[in-house]
Design a protein around this motif. Structure first.
Motif: not given
Length: 175
Positions: A62-74
């Motif tokens: 969850l942390a991996f996916c959240s970190g990657a998705l937040c970065f990509l969204w930003l």
């Protein structure tokens, strides 16, 4: 698979991969310890440890996916003014973790090269994650690698925080 099918196997694959990872961690903790008494309370404690390790693996994913998705969204939405379909990207990230299934043969056939195999499997999964991001966003290799690194950093920080929390709880229980 991502674009041409409507199968929703990514959640099933995700749970199976988490079970593989939890089993690997659990077997590393206990090795080949076995009890001959079927009513042994220790066996049930070990089973609860497995569930805890499954939860930890799920939290790290969850942390991996959240970190990657937040970065990509930003990066894509806020800095570049584009759009990101987060659901499709999450599905791609979960499907690209299929390499974790290879953890089971490493555990079954214990070998002296197991740490090397585990490292190569981890590298394969991260490379698959990067490729999935590139396919979904049609972006550069550099951006997908940075997103994977941000996700990996997020996962590592979460694992370290959980380890510190567990150590502090154990310290309270022993004192």
């Amino acid at each position: 698979i991502i674009f041409n099918t409507s199968l929703n196997i990514h959640w099933k694959l995700c749970v199976f991969c988490l079970l593989c990872e939890a089993y690997l961690r659990w077997s590393a903790l206990h090795g080949s310890e076995q009890s001959s008494d079927p009513a042994d309370i220790i066996r049930y404690t070990k089973e609860w440890e497995f569930y805890g390790l499954f939860g930890l693996a799920a939290l790290e994913l969850l942390a991996f996916c959240s970190g990657a998705l937040c970065f990509l969204w930003l990066w894509v939405c806020r800095l570049r003014g584009g759009t990101v379909e987060l659901g499709l990207l999450l599905r791609a990230l979960l499907l690209s973790c299929y390499g974790k299934v290879l953890l089971i043969p490493v555990v079954i056939w214990e070998h002296d090269d197991a740490p090397l195999c585990l490292s190569l499997i981890r590298l394969f999964v991260l490379t698959s994650n990067s490729q999935a991001i590139r396919v979904i966003l049609n972006c550069s290799r550099r951006l997908s690698l940075v997103a994977v690194c941000v996700g990996l950093l997020s996962e590592t920080l979460t694992a370290q925080a959980c380890k510190e929390l567990l150590l502090s709880v154990q310290e309270v229980w022993t004192s």
